[in-house]
Structures are given as C-alpha cells and as structure tokens.
Design a protein around this motif. Structure first.
Motif, mmCIF file in Angstrom:
data_model
loop_
_atom_site.group_PDB
_atom_site.id
_atom_site.type_symbol
_atom_site.label_atom_id
_atom_site.label_comp_id
_atom_site.label_asym_id
_atom_site.label_seq_id
_atom_site.Cartn_x
_atom_site.Cartn_y
_atom_site.Cartn_z
ATOM 1 N N ASN A 68 -10.964 7.360 -3.738
ATOM 2 C CA ASN A 68 -11.257 5.992 -4.163
ATOM 3 C C ASN A 68 -12.006 5.258 -3.056
ATOM 4 O O ASN A 68 -11.720 5.451 -1.874
ATOM 5 N N TYR A 104 0.854 -1.185 0.000
ATOM 6 C CA TYR A 104 0.000 0.000 0.000
ATOM 7 C C TYR A 104 0.888 1.233 0.000
ATOM 8 O O TYR A 104 1.874 1.312 0.748
ATOM 9 N N TYR A 164 -11.969 -0.420 -2.263
ATOM 10 C CA TYR A 164 -12.262 -1.576 -3.116
ATOM 11 C C TYR A 164 -11.394 -2.768 -2.719
ATOM 12 O O TYR A 164 -10.262 -2.609 -2.260
ATOM 13 N N GLU A 165 -11.945 -3.977 -2.941
ATOM 14 C CA GLU A 165 -11.287 -5.196 -2.474
ATOM 15 C C GLU A 165 -10.819 -6.112 -3.597
ATOM 16 O O GLU A 165 -10.113 -7.086 -3.329
ATOM 17 N N PRO A 204 -6.410 -4.173 -5.296
ATOM 18 C CA PRO A 204 -6.124 -3.127 -4.303
ATOM 19 C C PRO A 204 -4.656 -3.136 -3.883
ATOM 20 O O PRO A 204 -4.154 -2.134 -3.363
ATOM 21 N N CYS A 258 -4.485 3.557 -5.144
ATOM 22 C CA CYS A 258 -4.702 2.675 -3.999
ATOM 23 C C CYS A 258 -6.062 2.945 -3.349
ATOM 24 O O CYS A 258 -6.573 4.079 -3.389
ATOM 25 N N PRO A 259 -6.663 1.933 -2.731
ATOM 26 C CA PRO A 259 -7.975 2.095 -2.085
ATOM 27 C C PRO A 259 -7.951 3.182 -1.016
ATOM 28 O O PRO A 259 -6.990 3.299 -0.247
#
Length: 342
Positions: A64, A46, A67-68, A111, A53-54
């Motif tokens: 954003n 991350y 999201y998975e 992600p 990135c989520p």
C-alpha cells in the motif's frame, strides 16, 4: 380500529412489495437466548499486520502507498472477476446458471486503523463520499458493469474480517435481487402516478415527523415505516437524485454530515461501537436515464436490546416473513434521544 403501537399487524414495503409482521405487544418478553461479547473498542492507530494500513504489504504482494486520507484498490480476493465468461446453462428452466463478470474494489476511509465513520470529522467523511462518486462514475462507464453496489460491514458481528475503516464496491454485470425489486416498484409507481415513489414517501414522513431522526438541508435520516431490523434506518436526499454522479459539492457535504450524525447516534444508543451493514441503492448502470430512481442509503444494524443481544432472522422470518417487536416509531424515538446525547 387498528392501533399501530399496540396491535399485531403487517406493514408493506413499497420499495420491494414485501410485508413485515409487527408485534408491539412482545417487547416485554424475557430474553434467555444467546448473548454476544461486547465489541472491543481498544484498537491501535496503526497495525503492522493489517493489510489495509498505509505502507503494509497486502496478500497479493503489493505494498500500500503511504496514503494520508482515502485509498481505493481492486480487491485481492474479488468475488467477481472481469474476465469471467458470459456462458449460460439452462436445463428445462430448472437448472440454470449464467456467467457473472464484474469488478470488486476496496475503499479505505482513513489511514488510521482505529477510526470509524462515527469518529471521523465531516471533512474526512466528505473525502470518502467524493471517492465513492469517482469510483461510481468510472465503473458506470465500464461495458461489463450493469449495477454498482457500495456497502460497508462494520464490526465482527456483521462479518467484517478487518477493523480498519473501509467499505467495498461490487460492480456486477447483472442487477442484484434487491435492486431488481426496488427498480420494478419505483418504475411502476412512476408510471401510474407520474411521481417518484421516494419523493412522495419523504413528503409524507416530513409531514408526520414520527419516524424522522435528523435532517440537514440536503438529506433526511429516518426509520422507514416498513423497517425490518430493530434500529434500521434510511437516508434520503431531499432533491431527486438517481445516483452519485448527480451529486454536487453541497450534496456530498450533506451526505457526509448525515453519515456522521447517524453513526454517532448508533454508537450512543447502547454505548458501544454499533455493528451494521449499510449501503447505497442507485440507478442501474445500463446507459438508461431511469427517471423513477431515487438514490438512498440503508443501514441494517443487528442489535436488539443491548450491546450484547442481537436480532436473529430465523424460524418464521426464514420460512414466512420478517417480524419485529419494537415498532419503527419507538425505534425512531430512541434514536432521536440518543442523538441528543452525542
């Protein structure tokens, strides 16, 4: 008698009508040209500064979702805009311009900031293929869209500005140059023979087996006879499919499996995250059936001899025609060997 593995010769690309010069005797020449930095593999899972990135904020201020798996959104810096005018400028056919409206989308594969297609499971890649199909179906119905191009640039060497696993979809009003060439050649072959050009070509490749890398029940990965880039490959469905909207669940699974195999094979070849531009060619989005069109994928990787030596398209290639030293048959053999090591 012409010896394809020894003598200089030209090969015809039946999809475009263009020729590539093959010079097998040059494979032993020394290299004193530019070398590239080896791709850096250490990337965090991350990145708080990554706009893909989520949960992170993008350049336009939108955040954003968390999201998975897969995530798609309209490009914040789109090369095409849906409200561009359709006006035309034509000065004696010498100075010509036309307005080009369109839509640009971004698809995040995962992600995880540190993954690539080669590191994702087939199940995870299948979700990407499913989203591509959904995106195509929606854009295919848009009245301003005449063609949908899905493509991925992997690695800084191929111009990727962000390492987060993602691709782009550009839906243009007009047919892009490569699509125009491939469409005309496939249409001409179909009109003359009643057959599909790529169906017939795949039959020949499966008979000869020289350039096949791997295959499953739905797709075949091969180095095309007319390949321009040193380790260029093509993905072809075994059955006649014109576009993603013709895929069923088995087709999507088969394509996901083949994407996993070919990208892992590339990474193994030079033991490095292998850069490439890849994308899919499919029928135009003009409402016609296009029975001559055969869906297929192209991989264009730039690496030539190692992880740090790339192929440059310069000189004769720019002014004359593309040229390669490593024959497609030799490239296929090396890729098959790399796949066995995965």
């Amino acid at each position: 008698m012409l010896r394809l593995q020894h003598d200089s010769h030209r090969r015809l690309n039946p999809l475009t009508g263009e020729w590539v010069l093959v010079s097998p005797h040059r494979t032993s020449r020394p290299w004193q040209g530019q070398t590239e930095a080896k791709a850096e593999a250490a990337i965090p899972a991350y990145d708080p500064g990554c706009y893909l990135c989520p949960g992170n904020v993008r350049a336009n201020g939108e955040r954003n979702p968390a999201y998975e798996d897969v995530f798609a959104f309209t490009n914040d810096f789109a090369a095409l805009l849906p409200n561009s005018p359709h006006d035309e400028i034509d000065n004696n056919g010498l100075i010509v311009a036309r307005g080009e409206p369109g839509v640009c989308r971004v698809v995040c594969f995962s992600p995880r900031h540190d993954l690539t297609l080669s590191q994702m499971s087939v199940d995870e890649i299948e979700k990407v293929v499913t989203l591509w199909r959904e995106e195509f179906q929606q854009l295919d119905q848009d009245p301003i869209v005449g063609a949908v191009q899905i493509f991925e640039n992997r690695g800084a060497m191929m111009g990727a500005s962000n390492p987060h696993p993602h691709c782009q979809i550009w839906a243009t009003h007009s047919e892009p140059n490569e699509l125009v060439k491939e469409s005309a050649r496939q249409r001409g072959y179909h009109a003359a023979s009643g057959n599909c050009l790529l169906c017939d070509y795949l039959t020949l490749e499966l008979e000869q087996e020289e350039r096949i890398i791997c295959a499953n029940d739905g797709f075949v990965a091969l180095v095309p006879f007319w390949a321009t880039w040193p380790f260029e490959t093509m993905l072809l469905p075994r059955r006649h499919l014109s576009a993603l909207d013709a895929f069923d669940a088995e087709d999507s699974r088969a394509l996901a499996d083949m994407l996993s195999r070919i990208t892992r094979c590339y990474d193994r070849l030079f033991e490095t995250p292998f850069p490439y531009s890849m994308g899919f060619h499919q029928r135009p989005s003009d409402g016609d059936e296009h029975p001559h069109w055969h869906f297929h994928g192209h991989f264009y990787p730039p690496l030539l001899r190692s992880a740090t030596i790339r192929k440059f398209m310069v000189g004769f290639e720019l002014l004359g025609s593309p040229q390669r030293d490593i024959t497609p048959e030799s490239a296929a053999e090396r890729l098959r060997h790399a796949l066995l090591q995965v």
